[in-house]
Design a protein around this motif. Structure first.
Motif, PDB file in Angstrom:
ATOM      1  N   LYS A  55       0.829  -1.209   0.000  1.00  0.00           N
ATOM      2  CA  LYS A  55       0.000   0.000   0.000  1.00  0.00           C
ATOM      3  C   LYS A  55       0.864   1.260   0.000  1.00  0.00           C
ATOM      4  CE  LYS A  55      -3.810   2.122   2.615  1.00  0.00           C
ATOM      5  NZ  LYS A  55      -3.135   3.347   3.134  1.00  0.00           N
ATOM      6  N   LYS A  56       1.929   1.237   0.802  1.00  0.00           N
ATOM      7  CA  LYS A  56       2.828   2.383   0.866  1.00  0.00           C
ATOM      8  C   LYS A  56       3.522   2.621  -0.470  1.00  0.00           C
ATOM      9  CE  LYS A  56       6.840   4.163   3.395  1.00  0.00           C
ATOM     10  NZ  LYS A  56       7.829   3.883   4.474  1.00  0.00           N
ATOM     11  N   LYS A  57       3.982   1.525  -1.104  1.00  0.00           N
ATOM     12  CA  LYS A  57       4.635   1.648  -2.411  1.00  0.00           C
ATOM     13  C   LYS A  57       3.669   2.222  -3.445  1.00  0.00           C
ATOM     14  CE  LYS A  57       7.866  -2.223  -1.712  1.00  0.00           C
ATOM     15  NZ  LYS A  57       9.141  -1.506  -1.899  1.00  0.00           N
ATOM     16  N   PHE A  58       2.436   1.729  -3.442  1.00  0.00           N
ATOM     17  CA  PHE A  58       1.435   2.194  -4.400  1.00  0.00           C
ATOM     18  C   PHE A  58       1.152   3.681  -4.206  1.00  0.00           C
ATOM     19  CE2 PHE A  58      -2.957   3.040  -5.597  1.00  0.00           C
ATOM     20  CZ  PHE A  58      -2.970   2.582  -6.904  1.00  0.00           C
ATOM     21  N   GLU A  59       0.958   4.088  -2.958  1.00  0.00           N
ATOM     22  CA  GLU A  59       0.654   5.499  -2.681  1.00  0.00           C
ATOM     23  C   GLU A  59       1.834   6.401  -3.049  1.00  0.00           C
ATOM     24  OE1 GLU A  59      -0.413   5.366   1.427  1.00  0.00           O
ATOM     25  OE2 GLU A  59      -2.526   4.865   1.013  1.00  0.00           O
ATOM     26  N   THR A  60       3.050   5.913  -2.806  1.00  0.00           N
ATOM     27  CA  THR A  60       4.234   6.688  -3.188  1.00  0.00           C
ATOM     28  C   THR A  60       4.284   6.884  -4.694  1.00  0.00           C
ATOM     29  OG1 THR A  60       5.508   5.868  -1.296  1.00  0.00           O
ATOM     30  CG2 THR A  60       6.755   6.752  -3.151  1.00  0.00           C
ATOM     31  N   ALA A  61       4.049   5.797  -5.430  1.00  0.00           N
ATOM     32  CA  ALA A  61       4.058   5.865  -6.894  1.00  0.00           C
ATOM     33  C   ALA A  61       2.972   6.792  -7.409  1.00  0.00           C
ATOM     34  CB  ALA A  61       3.889   4.458  -7.481  1.00  0.00           C
ATOM     35  N   MET A  62       1.771   6.677  -6.867  1.00  0.00           N
ATOM     36  CA  MET A  62       0.656   7.511  -7.310  1.00  0.00           C
ATOM     37  C   MET A  62       0.934   8.987  -7.036  1.00  0.00           C
ATOM     38  SD  MET A  62      -1.546   5.703  -8.843  1.00  0.00           S
ATOM     39  CE  MET A  62      -2.870   6.890  -8.899  1.00  0.00           C
ATOM     40  N   GLY A  63       1.559   9.274  -5.896  1.00  0.00           N
ATOM     41  CA  GLY A  63       1.882  10.660  -5.570  1.00  0.00           C
ATOM     42  C   GLY A  63       2.813  11.281  -6.590  1.00  0.00           C
ATOM     43  N   ILE A  64       3.788  10.502  -7.057  1.00  0.00           N
ATOM     44  CA  ILE A  64       4.730  10.996  -8.065  1.00  0.00           C
ATOM     45  C   ILE A  64       4.033  11.177  -9.407  1.00  0.00           C
ATOM     46  CG2 ILE A  64       6.829  10.434  -9.366  1.00  0.00           C
ATOM     47  CD1 ILE A  64       7.761   8.880  -6.868  1.00  0.00           C
ATOM     48  N   LEU A  65       3.212  10.188  -9.793  1.00  0.00           N
ATOM     49  CA  LEU A  65       2.548  10.237 -11.101  1.00  0.00           C
ATOM     50  C   LEU A  65       1.538  11.373 -11.193  1.00  0.00           C
ATOM     51  CD1 LEU A  65       2.023   6.407 -11.635  1.00  0.00           C
ATOM     52  CD2 LEU A  65       3.601   7.887 -12.866  1.00  0.00           C
ATOM     53  N   ALA A  79       9.246  12.188 -25.345  1.00  0.00           N
ATOM     54  CA  ALA A  79       8.178  11.682 -24.487  1.00  0.00           C
ATOM     55  C   ALA A  79       8.584  10.355 -23.854  1.00  0.00           C
ATOM     56  CB  ALA A  79       6.890  11.514 -25.287  1.00  0.00           C
ATOM     57  N   VAL A  80       9.245   9.508 -24.628  1.00  0.00           N
ATOM     58  CA  VAL A  80       9.716   8.217 -24.112  1.00  0.00           C
ATOM     59  C   VAL A  80      10.758   8.439 -23.025  1.00  0.00           C
ATOM     60  CG1 VAL A  80      10.953   6.094 -24.674  1.00  0.00           C
ATOM     61  CG2 VAL A  80       9.223   6.978 -26.250  1.00  0.00           C
ATOM     62  N   ALA A  81      11.693   9.354 -23.268  1.00  0.00           N
ATOM     63  CA  ALA A  81      12.746   9.636 -22.289  1.00  0.00           C
ATOM     64  C   ALA A  81      12.148  10.203 -21.001  1.00  0.00           C
ATOM     65  CB  ALA A  81      13.756  10.615 -22.881  1.00  0.00           C
ATOM     66  N   GLN A  82      11.142  11.085 -21.132  1.00  0.00           N
ATOM     67  CA  GLN A  82      10.503  11.662 -19.959  1.00  0.00           C
ATOM     68  C   GLN A  82       9.762  10.599 -19.160  1.00  0.00           C
ATOM     69  OE1 GLN A  82      10.720  14.264 -18.336  1.00  0.00           O
ATOM     70  NE2 GLN A  82       8.903  14.303 -17.012  1.00  0.00           N
ATOM     71  N   TYR A  83       9.056   9.715 -19.871  1.00  0.00           N
ATOM     72  CA  TYR A  83       8.343   8.632 -19.194  1.00  0.00           C
ATOM     73  C   TYR A  83       9.329   7.721 -18.461  1.00  0.00           C
ATOM     74  CZ  TYR A  83       5.663   4.338 -18.547  1.00  0.00           C
ATOM     75  OH  TYR A  83       5.082   3.225 -18.008  1.00  0.00           O
ATOM     76  N   ALA A  84      10.439   7.369 -19.112  1.00  0.00           N
ATOM     77  CA  ALA A  84      11.456   6.522 -18.484  1.00  0.00           C
ATOM     78  C   ALA A  84      12.022   7.203 -17.235  1.00  0.00           C
ATOM     79  CB  ALA A  84      12.577   6.223 -19.476  1.00  0.00           C
ATOM     80  N   LYS A  85      12.209   8.519 -17.322  1.00  0.00           N
ATOM     81  CA  LYS A  85      12.738   9.281 -16.181  1.00  0.00           C
ATOM     82  C   LYS A  85      11.756   9.259 -15.008  1.00  0.00           C
ATOM     83  CE  LYS A  85      14.252  13.949 -14.858  1.00  0.00           C
ATOM     84  NZ  LYS A  85      14.442  15.341 -15.333  1.00  0.00           N
ATOM     85  N   VAL A  86      10.469   9.451 -15.318  1.00  0.00           N
ATOM     86  CA  VAL A  86       9.443   9.442 -14.272  1.00  0.00           C
ATOM     87  C   VAL A  86       9.366   8.081 -13.600  1.00  0.00           C
ATOM     88  CG1 VAL A  86       6.964   9.602 -13.817  1.00  0.00           C
ATOM     89  CG2 VAL A  86       8.067  11.297 -15.283  1.00  0.00           C
ATOM     90  N   MET A  87       9.379   7.008 -14.429  1.00  0.00           N
ATOM     91  CA  MET A  87       9.268   5.668 -13.863  1.00  0.00           C
ATOM     92  C   MET A  87      10.515   5.309 -13.048  1.00  0.00           C
ATOM     93  SD  MET A  87       6.282   5.148 -14.681  1.00  0.00           S
ATOM     94  CE  MET A  87       6.181   3.617 -13.766  1.00  0.00           C
ATOM     95  N   LYS A  88      11.674   5.862 -13.432  1.00  0.00           N
ATOM     96  CA  LYS A  88      12.882   5.653 -12.638  1.00  0.00           C
ATOM     97  C   LYS A  88      12.727   6.303 -11.270  1.00  0.00           C
ATOM     98  CE  LYS A  88      17.893   6.401 -12.582  1.00  0.00           C
ATOM     99  NZ  LYS A  88      19.063   6.964 -13.301  1.00  0.00           N
ATOM    100  N   THR A  89      12.137   7.504 -11.254  1.00  0.00           N
ATOM    101  CA  THR A  89      11.874   8.193  -9.991  1.00  0.00           C
ATOM    102  C   THR A  89      10.914   7.386  -9.134  1.00  0.00           C
ATOM    103  OG1 THR A  89      12.206  10.355 -11.039  1.00  0.00           O
ATOM    104  CG2 THR A  89      11.020  10.325  -8.944  1.00  0.00           C
ATOM    105  N   VAL A  90       9.875   6.831  -9.777  1.00  0.00           N
ATOM    106  CA  VAL A  90       8.909   5.998  -9.061  1.00  0.00           C
ATOM    107  C   VAL A  90       9.614   4.812  -8.412  1.00  0.00           C
ATOM    108  CG1 VAL A  90       6.971   4.410  -9.352  1.00  0.00           C
ATOM    109  CG2 VAL A  90       6.904   6.659 -10.439  1.00  0.00           C
ATOM    110  N   ARG A  91      10.475   4.150  -9.185  1.00  0.00           N
ATOM    111  CA  ARG A  91      11.184   2.980  -8.658  1.00  0.00           C
ATOM    112  C   ARG A  91      12.074   3.354  -7.479  1.00  0.00           C
ATOM    113  NH1 ARG A  91      11.993   1.901 -14.215  1.00  0.00           N
ATOM    114  NH2 ARG A  91      14.137   2.649 -14.050  1.00  0.00           N
TER     115      ARG A  91
END
Length: 240
Positions: A55-65, A79-91
């Motif tokens: 639950k904590k991981k999900f909420e953290t990811a949602m907050g970033i997105l 757009a691909v590079a930006q998406y990859a950057k965002v998902m890296k931040t999520v991870r």
């Protein structure tokens, strides 16, 4: 909210399965009805902790997105590079594996206890195929050829605890890397290319989902007079 949930699904970060795989045990599912008459069992507490962590991981990811802009355009490198950057931040923020880290973890767990080099390589091949990874350079065949060469030289199957034999194999692998032009210092670059490739594939799936959602919306009577926007201009935050 439904689209944002699909976004996390397309990110291939399977929060629950990742936590369960790290625990490496089977846990019976129990109801969490409050019972003052008995203390919580150890299994209950473990399952509860796993749920809270997911639950904590999900909420953290949602907050970033919710804060980051993601344009659904897999044909736009930016757009691909930006998406990859965002998902890296999520991870990083949610403590999740990158694709290369998950592959490494899978290899470590699947090959633990394998004694001979040939079975090890066959297991790597199986993992590659199951994860849909292609071997465009033909490195895998070269690795098996190198193993064959070493085993012919030592005149017996190569065991992983054979330090001399494994040194010979590693030297052959170094030759393969040199032939393919893949120096060790460039490995981070290849990992980044892998993540970008995955990001592009995920955006393609998100685009497909967005188009399907828009087509469904168009069929609803109350939206008949509204003009649909170009999917390339969509910001994922609009779906949350």
């Amino acid at each position: 909210m439904a689209f944002s949930s699909r976004l996390l699904s397309k990110s291939r970060q399977l929060y629950g399965s990742q936590v369960f795989s790290q625990q490496q045990c089977a846990i019976p599912v129990r109801s969490f009805a409050k019972e003052a008459s008995r203390p919580a069992l150890k299994g209950d507490e473990m399952l509860k902790n796993i749920f809270l962590e997911v639950k904590k991981k999900f909420e953290t990811a949602m907050g970033i997105l919710r804060k980051e802009k993601i344009t659904i355009d897999p044909d736009d490198p930016a757009a691909v590079a930006q998406y990859a950057k965002v998902m890296k931040t999520v991870r990083e923020k949610a403590g999740l594996f990158s694709e290369s880290e998950r592959i490494k973890y899978t290899i470590e767990t699947r090959t633990e206890g394998i004694l001979d080099a040939r079975t090890y390589l066959l297991t790597l091949k199986e993992i590659r195929i199951k994860r849909g990874l292609t071997d465009d350079l033909g490195a895998e065949a070269m690795m098996f050829d190198a193993l064959e060469k070493v085993e012919n030289e030592i005149k017996k199957p190569l065991m992983r605890n054979d330090k001399k034999g494994m040194s010979l194999l590693m030297a052959e692998f170094d030759k393969i890397n040199q032939k393919l032009g893949i120096p060790k210092e460039d490995l981070p670059k290849y990992e980044e290319q892998l993540e970008n490739k995955i990001a592009k594939a995920q955006l393609e799936e998100l685009k497909k989902d967005a188009l399907e959602a828009m087509e469904t919306q168009k069929k609803r009577e109350e939206f008949n007079d509204e003009q649909m926007v170009d999917v390339k201009s969509l910001d994922v935050r609009n779906f949350m």
